[in-house]
Design an enzyme around this catalytic site. Structure first.
Site, PDB file in Angstrom:
ATOM      1  N   GLY A 154       0.812  -1.201   0.000  1.00 29.56           N
ATOM      2  CA  GLY A 154       0.000   0.000   0.000  1.00 29.56           C
ATOM      3  C   GLY A 154       0.849   1.256   0.000  1.00 29.56           C
ATOM      4  O   GLY A 154       2.049   1.220   0.283  1.00 29.56           O
ATOM      5  N   CYS A 155       0.209   2.383  -0.294  1.00 29.54           N
ATOM      6  CA  CYS A 155       0.938   3.652  -0.395  1.00 29.54           C
ATOM      7  C   CYS A 155       1.444   4.122   0.963  1.00 29.54           C
ATOM      8  O   CYS A 155       2.640   4.421   1.125  1.00 29.54           O
ATOM      9  CB  CYS A 155       0.067   4.710  -1.066  1.00 29.54           C
ATOM     10  SG  CYS A 155      -1.587   4.905  -0.340  1.00 29.54           S
ATOM     11  N   PHE A 156       0.566   4.198   1.963  1.00 30.18           N
ATOM     12  CA  PHE A 156       1.015   4.595   3.294  1.00 30.18           C
ATOM     13  C   PHE A 156       2.052   3.625   3.866  1.00 30.18           C
ATOM     14  O   PHE A 156       3.068   4.065   4.421  1.00 30.18           O
ATOM     15  CB  PHE A 156      -0.174   4.698   4.253  1.00 30.18           C
ATOM     16  CG  PHE A 156      -0.978   5.959   4.127  1.00 30.18           C
ATOM     17  CD1 PHE A 156      -0.383   7.204   4.288  1.00 30.18           C
ATOM     18  CD2 PHE A 156      -2.338   5.909   3.874  1.00 30.18           C
ATOM     19  CE1 PHE A 156      -1.125   8.383   4.190  1.00 30.18           C
ATOM     20  CE2 PHE A 156      -3.089   7.072   3.767  1.00 30.18           C
ATOM     21  CZ  PHE A 156      -2.481   8.308   3.927  1.00 30.18           C
ATOM     22  N   THR A 158       4.229   1.888   2.279  1.00 33.44           N
ATOM     23  CA  THR A 158       5.498   2.073   1.581  1.00 33.44           C
ATOM     24  C   THR A 158       6.275   3.229   2.187  1.00 33.44           C
ATOM     25  O   THR A 158       7.444   3.083   2.584  1.00 33.44           O
ATOM     26  CB  THR A 158       5.263   2.300   0.081  1.00 33.44           C
ATOM     27  OG1 THR A 158       4.675   1.132  -0.486  1.00 33.44           O
ATOM     28  CG2 THR A 158       6.576   2.592  -0.638  1.00 33.44           C
ATOM     29  N   ALA A 159       5.648   4.398   2.273  1.00 32.19           N
ATOM     30  CA  ALA A 159       6.339   5.556   2.843  1.00 32.19           C
ATOM     31  C   ALA A 159       6.729   5.311   4.292  1.00 32.19           C
ATOM     32  O   ALA A 159       7.836   5.656   4.721  1.00 32.19           O
ATOM     33  CB  ALA A 159       5.447   6.791   2.732  1.00 32.19           C
TER      34      ALA A 159
END
Length: 352
Positions: A154-156, A158-159
């Site tokens: 997921g995007c969150f 990953t960061a």
């Protein structure tokens, strides 16, 4: 796999933001050609009708979801679909001999019970779930090589996990004290219409959402638990920012050894990500901004020890549609195929 020098790709959910970003990025990939764009709701319509910026670039019509038909056209399928779709379809595409990269959350969590709890959907069958390899490229890329099914992070997560993992893995912070304050642009909500993404609701506004309920929470904890070698529970709060693209995760944790300095952590992070093209550790005293990774597959990270509180602050930024979704999916394809992981992804960030 096709005997052609080009790997043929199909994109299911091609009319969403993640799908159209795959179209943009794969257009520059030297070893992949997109041979099927798929939409369950718009089959038979010209693809460019929904995205006029692709006029004369994509002249094909949208295919229906038909595993046999798509398998005749493609070697690998990207699922850029809402949660719950690939759960029902993945087994059929695997049976048709296709490789899968799933951009949804359906196969990220290894506990079926946890998936049902957080996503409020029926979990995948365990035998299919067991085949999916979690593809956080900079952390677990070695596990992706040669497999036929990758679950794209997921995007969150990953960061956030790229920002926290080196410190947790080294044991330099107390994982029980982790707090994550994360902010995202509106494209993370997808192209579908909703009140929460309406211009007049988002413009000149900043709001927290899904407090203590965001479905990416267990994914973050799953990765950090792997780093720590024991269960980790983190406080994770998300906010919606009035911009199109970008995620900033600001993370805090208490030092396990209060004598550690900013210089120690900066060197730890530089060594951990040495040779990983898409993670850039900022020089001490400089902080990344979302605009500085816009349109690219980079994750930029800054670290600083607060000498007064003896806590570590980490700031991590990505483009949610690229490193947080489609770019990392292509990076996973490169790793699956044994190619250089940067192939087709060395875009300079768009600035300003």
């Amino acid at each position: 796999m096709s005997s052609s020098s080009l790997v043929r790709a199909a994109i299911i959910g091609s009319t969403g933001y993640g799908g159209v970003e795959l179209i943009r990025l794969l257009a520059a990939h030297p070893r992949v050609t997109v041979t099927s764009v798929v939409s369950s709701s718009s089959a038979g319509e010209p693809f460019a009708a929904g995205y006029p910026h692709l006029t004369e670039i994509r002249t094909d019509t949208l295919d229906a979801i038909d595993p046999a038909l798509i398998a005749g056209k493609a070697d690998v399928v990207f699922f850029a679909t809402p949660h719950g779709v690939s759960t029902k379809l993945a087994a059929d595409f695997l049976a048709a001999g296709m490789k899968i990269i799933d951009l949804s959350g359906d196969f990220r969590l290894k506990s079926r019970e946890t998936y049902t709890q957080w996503y409020k959907k029926e979990a995948p069958e365990q035998d299919v779930l067991d085949r999916a390899v979690y593809g956080m490229c900079e952390l677990f890329g070695d596990e992706v090589a040669g497999v036929d099914f990758v679950s794209n992070p997921g995007c969150f997560p990953t960061a956030t996990t790229l920002g926290l993992y080196p410190a947790v893995k080294a044991g330099w912070i107390d994982p029980d004290t982790i707090i994550v304050d994360a902010k995202t642009g509106v494209s993370g909500a997808g192209r579908g219409l909703s009140l929460s993404s309406h211009f007049s609701e988002v413009n000149e506004n900043l709001k927290a959402y899904k407090i203590h309920q965001h479905q990416h929470t267990p994914e973050i904890e799953q990765v950090l638990s792997r780093a720590a070698g024991r269960p980790v529970t983190a406080s994770f709060t998300t906010h919606l920012i009035p911009m199109t693209r970008g995620i900033m995760s600001t993370m805090y944790a208490s030092l396990a050894d209060r004598s550690r300095t900013t210089a120690d952590f900066a060197e730890l992070y530089r060594q951990f990500y040495e040779g990983r093209k898409f993670v850039r550790v900022r020089p001490t005293g400089t902080w990344p901004a979302t605009k500085e990774v816009y349109g690219s597959n980079y994750c930029d990270i800054g670290v600083l020890v607060d000498e007064r509180t003896k806590r570590l602050t980490i700031v991590s930024v990505i483009d949610n549609l690229v490193k947080g979704a489609s770019g990392q999916a292509i990076q996973n394809l490169n790793l699956m195929m044994g190619w250089d992981e940067t192939l087709g992804l060395e875009f300079v960030p768009v600035y300003p």
